[in-house]
Design an enzyme around this catalytic site. Structure first.
Site, PDB file in Angstrom:
ATOM      1  CE  LYS A  14      -2.131  -0.585   3.957  1.00 52.79           C
ATOM      2  NZ  LYS A  14      -2.124  -1.861   4.598  1.00 52.79           N
ATOM      3  NE  ARG A  89      -4.867  -1.218  10.370  1.00 55.50           N
ATOM      4  CZ  ARG A  89      -3.747  -0.678   9.927  1.00 55.50           C
ATOM      5  NH1 ARG A  89      -3.754   0.510   9.404  1.00 55.50           N
ATOM      6  NH2 ARG A  89      -2.634  -1.336   9.969  1.00 55.50           N
ATOM      7  NE  ARG A 123       6.552  -3.560   6.830  1.00 55.13           N
ATOM      8  CZ  ARG A 123       5.237  -3.329   6.806  1.00 55.13           C
ATOM      9  NH1 ARG A 123       4.616  -3.129   5.670  1.00 55.13           N
ATOM     10  NH2 ARG A 123       4.558  -3.321   7.913  1.00 55.13           N
ATOM     11  NE  ARG A 156       5.803  -0.788  10.888  1.00 51.77           N
ATOM     12  CZ  ARG A 156       4.681  -0.723  10.177  1.00 51.77           C
ATOM     13  NH1 ARG A 156       4.700  -0.235   8.960  1.00 51.77           N
ATOM     14  NH2 ARG A 156       3.538  -1.152  10.672  1.00 51.77           N
ATOM     15  NE  ARG A 167       0.873  -4.850  11.647  1.00 54.71           N
ATOM     16  CZ  ARG A 167       2.182  -4.906  11.418  1.00 54.71           C
ATOM     17  NH1 ARG A 167       2.995  -5.390  12.357  1.00 54.71           N
ATOM     18  NH2 ARG A 167       2.686  -4.507  10.290  1.00 54.71           N
TER      19      ARG A 167
HETATM   20  P1  AMP Z   1       0.425   0.607   9.512  1.00 51.84           P
HETATM   21  O1  AMP Z   1       1.603   1.481   9.299  1.00 51.84           O
HETATM   22  O2  AMP Z   1      -0.757   1.013   8.679  1.00 51.84           O
HETATM   23  O3  AMP Z   1       0.747  -0.860   9.378  1.00 51.84           O
HETATM   24  O4  AMP Z   1      -0.050   0.830  11.034  1.00 51.84           O
HETATM   25  C1  AMP Z   1       0.804   0.491  12.111  1.00 51.84           C
HETATM   26  C2  AMP Z   1       0.010   0.357  13.395  1.00 51.84           C
HETATM   27  O5  AMP Z   1      -0.621   1.604  13.707  1.00 51.84           O
HETATM   28  C3  AMP Z   1      -1.122  -0.654  13.359  1.00 51.84           C
HETATM   29  O6  AMP Z   1      -0.686  -1.979  13.611  1.00 51.84           O
HETATM   30  C4  AMP Z   1      -2.017  -0.114  14.488  1.00 51.84           C
HETATM   31  O7  AMP Z   1      -1.482  -0.412  15.757  1.00 51.84           O
HETATM   32  C5  AMP Z   1      -1.896   1.393  14.285  1.00 51.84           C
HETATM   33  N1  AMP Z   1      -2.900   1.879  13.328  1.00 51.84           N
HETATM   34  C6  AMP Z   1      -2.675   2.421  12.093  1.00 51.84           C
HETATM   35  N2  AMP Z   1      -3.815   2.774  11.489  1.00 51.84           N
HETATM   36  C7  AMP Z   1      -4.813   2.430  12.355  1.00 51.84           C
HETATM   37  C8  AMP Z   1      -6.237   2.514  12.307  1.00 51.84           C
HETATM   38  N3  AMP Z   1      -6.885   3.031  11.251  1.00 51.84           N
HETATM   39  N4  AMP Z   1      -6.933   2.062  13.384  1.00 51.84           N
HETATM   40  C9  AMP Z   1      -6.313   1.562  14.466  1.00 51.84           C
HETATM   41  N5  AMP Z   1      -4.982   1.433  14.573  1.00 51.84           N
HETATM   42  C10 AMP Z   1      -4.225   1.860  13.527  1.00 51.84           C
END
Ligand code: AMP
Length: 211
Positions: A14, A89, A123, A156, A167
């Site tokens: 993404k 989400r 990653r 990360r 996740r």
């Molecule tokens: P990402 O970079 O999109 O993989 O997001 C990393 C982490 O941020 C996720 O595993 C969640 O802990 C938190 N996070 C990101 N976007 C959301 C969202 N829309 N709702 C809830 N938690 C989020």
């Protein structure tokens, strides 16, 4: 004005595809995960509330996400549109968003879970400028060092086996149902995310009828 949401399981590409669309069409790329990671690095007040939740791969509570998104979207700093990455989400977040905004399309990048697991564990991220690397496809010229700013490449804290499993489960239980909601509104364009990044980008542009 172009308003897109990009969706797909974590590690589907993404961020890469959103960054290319941003570059080509002058869109603002809004990544909730990126905003959260910035807060953690800057040790803000918010960081204390979200650090552990994120490290475990759990979803941050909706009221925090909605507050962050409300503030970010209220900036209205886009002339040509935006692309949302990692939001919404789940259903409450989708309903919150659709109360105020409409969208032109939801880009769905399809990749099987076992493929993303391998990708996520490879990653890396520059701790200084935030640029993403992947030891499978986009290696830095010098091991452990960012090509652009010379910063240190780190993993990360949520890119470990347990957090990824959590996740993936959240995605299938909470995020996948909202894709059905967008499908009913005929907003979804789906692309095969196992192809090469250039091909995926070309497929997206074709389906969105972008020049
Ligand atoms: P990402 O970079 O999109 O993989 O997001 C990393 C982490 O941020 C996720 O595993 C969640 O802990 C938190 N996070 C990101 N976007 C959301 C969202 N829309 N709702 C809830 N938690 C989020």
């Amino acid at each position: 004005m172009r308003k897109y949401i990009i969706m797909g399981v974590q590690g589907c590409g993404k961020g890469t595809q959103a960054a290319r669309l941003k570059e080509a069409y002058d869109l603002v790329h809004i990544s909730v995960g990126h905003i959260f990671r910035w807060n953690i690095q800057a040790h803000t007040k918010l960081a204390a509330r979200i650090k552990r939740i994120m490290a475990e791969g759990q979803l941050v509570p909706d009221e925090i996400v909605e507050e962050i998104m409300r503030r970010r979207l209220d900036e209205h700093d886009w002339n040509y549109g935006f692309i949302l990455d990692g939001f919404p989400r789940n259903r409450p977040q989708a309903e919150f968003f659709l109360e105020t905004y409409d969208i032109d399309a939801v880009i769905l990048i399809d990749v099987p879970d076992k493929v993303v697991l391998q990708r996520i564990l490879a990653r890396r991220l520059c701790e200084k400028c935030g640029l993403d690397y992947n030891l499978m496809f986009h290696r830095p010229a010098k091991d452990g060092t960012c090509d652009v700013c010379g910063g240190k490449l780190i993993t990360r804290s949520d890119d470990n086996q347990e957090a990824v499993a959590s996740r993936l489960q959240d995605y299938h239980e909470k995020t996948a149902p909202i894709i059905d909601l967008f499908k009913k509104k005929e907003l979804v364009v789906a692309v095969d995310g196992t192809k090469k990044p250039d091909q995926i980008q070309a497929d997206i542009r074709k389906q969105l009828k972008l020049l």
